[in-house]
Design a protein around this motif. Structure first.
Motif, short mmCIF file in Angstrom:
data_model
loop_
_atom_site.label_atom_id
_atom_site.label_comp_id
_atom_site.label_asym_id
_atom_site.label_seq_id
_atom_site.Cartn_x
_atom_site.Cartn_y
_atom_site.Cartn_z
N HIS A 1 0.81 -1.22 0.00
CA HIS A 1 0.00 0.00 0.00
C HIS A 1 0.84 1.27 0.00
CE1 HIS A 1 -3.50 2.53 0.78
NE2 HIS A 1 -2.78 3.16 1.69
N ARG A 2 1.94 1.27 0.74
CA ARG A 2 2.69 2.51 0.91
C ARG A 2 3.40 2.91 -0.39
NH1 ARG A 2 5.97 2.91 6.47
NH2 ARG A 2 6.70 0.83 6.01
N ARG A 3 3.12 4.08 -0.87
CA ARG A 3 3.74 4.58 -2.08
C ARG A 3 5.19 4.96 -1.81
NH1 ARG A 3 -0.97 8.57 -4.57
NH2 ARG A 3 -2.57 6.96 -4.84
N GLY A 4 6.02 4.72 -2.80
CA GLY A 4 7.43 5.04 -2.66
C GLY A 4 8.21 3.98 -1.91
N TYR A 5 7.55 2.93 -1.44
CA TYR A 5 8.22 1.85 -0.71
C TYR A 5 8.54 0.74 -1.70
CZ TYR A 5 9.40 -0.55 3.62
OH TYR A 5 10.08 -1.16 4.66
N THR A 6 9.67 0.08 -1.53
CA THR A 6 10.06 -0.97 -2.44
C THR A 6 9.00 -2.07 -2.52
OG1 THR A 6 11.71 -2.69 -2.87
CG2 THR A 6 11.35 -2.08 -0.58
N ALA A 7 8.84 -2.64 -3.70
CA ALA A 7 7.82 -3.67 -3.90
C ALA A 7 8.28 -5.05 -3.47
CB ALA A 7 7.41 -3.70 -5.38
N THR A 8 9.56 -5.19 -3.14
CA THR A 8 10.08 -6.52 -2.81
C THR A 8 9.35 -7.19 -1.66
OG1 THR A 8 12.26 -5.87 -3.63
CG2 THR A 8 12.16 -7.79 -2.19
N PRO A 9 9.07 -6.52 -0.53
CA PRO A 9 8.35 -7.21 0.56
C PRO A 9 6.99 -7.75 0.13
CG PRO A 9 9.31 -5.16 1.35
CD PRO A 9 9.47 -5.15 -0.13
N ALA A 10 6.24 -6.97 -0.66
CA ALA A 10 4.93 -7.44 -1.11
C ALA A 10 5.07 -8.65 -2.02
CB ALA A 10 4.19 -6.31 -1.82
N ILE A 11 6.08 -8.63 -2.89
CA ILE A 11 6.29 -9.75 -3.82
C ILE A 11 6.69 -11.01 -3.05
CG2 ILE A 11 7.74 -10.59 -5.70
CD1 ILE A 11 7.86 -7.69 -6.70
N VAL A 12 7.62 -10.85 -2.08
CA VAL A 12 8.03 -12.00 -1.28
C VAL A 12 6.85 -12.55 -0.48
CG1 VAL A 12 9.50 -12.73 0.64
CG2 VAL A 12 10.43 -11.27 -1.16
N THR A 13 6.03 -11.64 0.06
CA THR A 13 4.88 -12.07 0.86
C THR A 13 3.90 -12.88 0.03
OG1 THR A 13 5.09 -10.15 2.33
CG2 THR A 13 2.96 -11.26 2.26
N ILE A 14 3.56 -12.39 -1.15
CA ILE A 14 2.56 -13.11 -1.95
C ILE A 14 3.16 -14.37 -2.57
CG2 ILE A 14 2.93 -11.92 -4.16
CD1 ILE A 14 -0.17 -11.91 -4.41
N ALA A 15 4.47 -14.36 -2.88
CA ALA A 15 5.08 -15.55 -3.46
C ALA A 15 5.07 -16.71 -2.48
CB ALA A 15 6.51 -15.23 -3.90
N LEU A 16 5.50 -16.45 -1.24
CA LEU A 16 5.47 -17.52 -0.25
C LEU A 16 4.05 -17.84 0.17
CD1 LEU A 16 8.61 -16.71 1.91
CD2 LEU A 16 8.24 -18.66 0.41
N GLY A 17 3.15 -16.86 0.08
CA GLY A 17 1.74 -17.14 0.32
C GLY A 17 1.18 -18.12 -0.69
N LYS A 18 1.61 -17.99 -1.94
CA LYS A 18 1.15 -18.94 -2.97
C LYS A 18 1.76 -20.32 -2.75
CE LYS A 18 -1.25 -17.99 -5.63
NZ LYS A 18 -2.73 -17.93 -5.54
N VAL A 19 3.00 -20.37 -2.25
CA VAL A 19 3.58 -21.67 -1.89
C VAL A 19 2.75 -22.33 -0.80
CG1 VAL A 19 5.60 -22.78 -0.84
CG2 VAL A 19 5.91 -21.01 -2.58
N SER A 20 2.35 -21.54 0.19
CA SER A 20 1.50 -22.07 1.26
C SER A 20 0.19 -22.59 0.70
CB SER A 20 1.24 -20.96 2.28
OG SER A 20 0.27 -21.35 3.23
N GLY A 21 -0.46 -21.80 -0.16
CA GLY A 21 -1.73 -22.23 -0.74
C GLY A 21 -1.59 -23.48 -1.57
N ALA A 22 -0.50 -23.59 -2.34
CA ALA A 22 -0.30 -24.77 -3.18
C ALA A 22 -0.12 -26.03 -2.32
CB ALA A 22 0.91 -24.57 -4.08
N ALA A 23 0.66 -25.91 -1.24
CA ALA A 23 0.86 -27.07 -0.36
C ALA A 23 -0.45 -27.50 0.28
CB ALA A 23 1.90 -26.73 0.72
N LEU A 24 -1.26 -26.54 0.72
CA LEU A 24 -2.54 -26.88 1.31
C LEU A 24 -3.49 -27.48 0.29
CD1 LEU A 24 -3.19 -23.79 3.64
CD2 LEU A 24 -2.32 -26.04 4.27
N LEU A 25 -3.48 -26.94 -0.92
CA LEU A 25 -4.36 -27.48 -1.97
C LEU A 25 -4.06 -28.94 -2.24
CD1 LEU A 25 -6.43 -27.14 -4.29
CD2 LEU A 25 -4.53 -26.35 -5.72
N VAL A 26 -2.78 -29.26 -2.46
CA VAL A 26 -2.42 -30.66 -2.76
C VAL A 26 -2.71 -31.55 -1.56
CG1 VAL A 26 -0.53 -32.19 -3.39
CG2 VAL A 26 -0.68 -29.92 -4.43
#
Length: 679
Positions: free
Chosen positions: A151-176
């Motif tokens: 949400h914060r403008r001017g802040y690097t996007a890396t934390p959001a990308i890392v958060t959603i990437a590992l979130g998708k790993v979590s979702g994939a493990a739960l799905l399988v």
């Protein structure tokens, strides 16, 4: 009480719509989503309390989703986590409202929407009894985390990308994992998994579920999103993520044990050792960080490790069919979860107030902040003392139970269990020691230390709602320790679906005395400590008044003593950085500490008041940094092959339609063959 559940979810829906429709143009509308969220949290806390009392609560979703027989059901386990999560969500939401009401804090719509989406997803995850409803809410929570961290403008996007990437790993493990269990049971209903036989497929699904939930709670080595994500979140929204939403990961672990019962032995041992290593690594980084928000974020990693250690003890008890060991493990882990929810919410809420008033969270700039921001400073001190595990706080009771749980290793004859328990006990003991160092620094230098150089730049403390929220959380950290026996009774009722309530209730040796489930091992009375320790303090104060003859409050001023040098003042005082430098040295092999001492020439036009510059125009510069070992040695080497895979996938995007149809056919046949093999 079904109406309270519907009302809570509806209020979160109104909060979401209110943020989308009204935005931030009107000053009165900015805190509205959080006030509606506070009301929704009250309704869901009442729902959880009713569920713990045994009232049946079920909301049928068949007409809305088309998933078949799907409900939102509140049994005692889900009721316990509703109370834990939304009990802290009430004061946190009030603090968010106070923060959002201040000018220029929320500059774009969407943050209130993400907040409402987060809380609603937490409620649905905890109450879902259908695979696809659970997974839908889980993925929605991942999306909400991304919206908050980005949400914060001017802040690097890396934390959001890392958060959603590992979130998708979590979702994939739960799905399988959940689909494997559904294929075995022939149903998408979560309660149907409780009757599955002990097979290799079930054990594989067990491990996948633990992996999926471990990502959310921040277990090593998938913890790297947590410090980044929490640091990137704005204001008290960090408390929403750390104190409210992260509890769904612990709920998932508890629910997995309740449904699948006996885990594979190797998985229990792996989780135990990973929990101990996570706790030590998290507190090691928290001890040496120079930013307050990062200290609190890394302490979340430590708490996740401690909670997971208790859960792993319960897994070992389930694997060996020792019900009291299951009870003490889950009791310790649940107590630690409650302490973490309260203290972490308090710390992040207080940190938001301090950052709002000072414009910084650098520890060297916040020395003595408690003298000026008394409400936020007091909240910071209470939260730090709680996570340090000192008496009269919730952290003391939970850590005592955890250590007592690890001491039961002699009841297991197999070396494969006793040795990992002994190693983990040593790791937890080291963690407790370094936690004292980490949080003594916060209390002694940041809250109570000499006033820092930026006091003149301070604005006012958080608003009345924020102070009320901090007061509630601070009182909770102290009150739950004083009524620990009542807390044990409530937890025993909530864990009834995992271990019989009578076994867990064995932790009550007397009405106000607790023991580690096993009789005649040890005992503790936190309630009496809450009476005796203040009485002793008052007695000591009274004796001082009687015998000091008026000299007790006399002020005697002497030159300050800092590191064998008298009279040191100003920028050269003992700093938070210097306080933790011995830790950097002791844990150099864990933190990969890098230190450098060099001569720095003073440039023309430099600061004339720089006390470090000598007459010759040069001074010594010292830098010390630490490295996130998991990120450096595990994730960074994966970037190159990942980029190659992405480039390869991009080439496939420019193919022909008949080729895409062929790919889909191959994938369908492969999945069908896998299902046939597994069934």
């Amino acid at each position: 009480m079904t109406g309270a559940l519907i009302g809570g979810l509806s209020l979160f829906g109104l909060a979401l719509l209110g943020d989308l429709v009204l935005g931030v143009r009107h000053g009165w509308a900015r805190p509205l989503p959080y006030l509606l969220g506070a009301a929704a949290a009250v309704a869901l806390t009442v729902t959880g309390a009713a569920g713990l009392a045994g009232q049946p609560i079920r909301l049928n979703l068949d007409a809305f989703l088309g998933f078949g027989a799907a409900d939102l059901a509140v049994d005692r386990l889900s009721a316990l986590f509703l109370v834990i999560s939304f009990g802290v969500a009430v004061p946190v939401s009030l603090a968010c409202a106070a923060w959002a009401a201040r000018p220029d804090r929320v500059r774009a719509r969407g943050l209130g929407c993400a907040y409402a989406l987060t809380c609603a997803s937490v409620a649905i995850v905890i109450t879902a009894d259908h695979v696809f409803v659970f997974l839908f809410a889980w993925e929605t929570l991942t999306l909400a985390f991304y919206l908050i961290t980005a949400h914060r403008r001017g802040y690097t996007a890396t934390p959001a990308i890392v958060t959603i990437a590992l979130g998708k790993v979590s979702g994939a493990a739960l799905l399988v994992g959940l689909l494997l269990l559904a294929a075995q049971s022939g149903s998408f209903s979560l309660p149907s998994f409780a009757t599955l036989p002990h097979t290799g497929v079930r054990d594989t699904a067990y491990a996948l579920l633990v992996l999926g939930f471990a990502v959310k709670v921040g277990l090593l080595p998938v913890h790297v999103w947590m410090p980044r994500g929490y640091r990137a979140a704005p204001g008290p929204l960090r408390a929403v993520m750390a104190g409210v939403a992260v509890n769904v990961g612990f709920y998932g672990l508890w629910r997995t044990l309740a449904l699948l019962h006996q885990p594979p032995a190797w998985l229990a041992v792996v989780v135990l050792l990973l929990g101990g290593a996570t706790a030590l690594l998290g507190i090691a980084h928290a001890t040496v960080q120079t930013d307050l928000a990062e200290v609190v974020a890394y302490s979340s990693v430590e708490n996740a490790g401690l909670i997971t250690v208790g859960y792993a003890v319960a897994m070992i008890g389930a694997a060996t069919s020792i019900a009291p060991l299951v009870a003490i493990g889950l009791l310790a882990a649940t107590l630690q979860t409650i302490a973490h929810a309260l203290a972490k919410s308090l710390l992040f809420t207080a940190t938001a107030g301090i950052e709002d008033a000072t414009g910084t969270t650098e520890l060297d700039h916040l020395r003595g902040i408690g003298h000026r921001l008394r409400c936020s400073g007091t909240g910071l001190a209470i939260g730090a003392l709680t996570l340090a595990g000192l008496p009269l706080t919730a952290g003391f009771v939970s850590e005592w139970f955890l250590l007592e749980a690890l001491m039961q290793q002699f009841r297991l004859g197999a070396l494969g269990y006793t040795l990992p328990l002994a190693v983990t006990g040593a790791l937890v003991a080291l963690t407790a020691g370094f936690a004292a160092v980490a949080f003594v620094r916060i209390v002694g230098l940041t809250v109570l230390g000499p006033r820092g150089p930026h006091d003149a730049e301070l604005t006012r403390d958080t608003g009345p709602l924020g102070k009320f929220g901090i007061g509630l959380l601070g009182a909770g950290c102290l009150a739950v320790a004083a009524v620990a026996p009542l807390q044990v009774r409530i937890i025993a009722a909530g864990l009834d679906s995992v271990v019989p309530g009578g076994v867990t209730s064995s932790a009550l040796k007397a009405p106000w005395v607790v023991q580690p489930v096993f009789a005649d091992f040890s005992s503790l009375s936190p309630s009496w400590l809450a009476v005796v320790l203040p009485a002793l303090l008052a007695g000591a104060g009274l004796l001082c008044l009687l015998f000091a003859r008026g000299r007790m409050f006399a002020v005697r001023r002497v030159p300050a003593w800092r590191s064998a040098t008298g009279g040191v003042a100003g920028e050269n005082q003992y700093t938070p950085f210097a306080f933790t430098n011995p830790t950097r040295k002791v844990l150099a092999n864990v933190l990969l500490t890098r230190a450098e001492l060099r001569t720095v020439e003073r440039r023309s036009g430099g600061r004339d008041d720089d006390p470090r510059a000598d007459a010759g125009g040069a001074h010594l510069g010292y830098t010390s940094d630490v490295v996130e070992a998991v990120e450096r040695f595990l994730y960074r080497p994966m970037r190159r092959p990942l980029r190659i895979a992405v480039r390869t996938a991009k080439r496939l995007q420019n193919g022909r339609l008949d080729a895409y149809v062929g790919y889909l056919l191959i994938a369908f046949v492969a999945v069908l063959a896998l299902v046939l093999v597994l069934t």
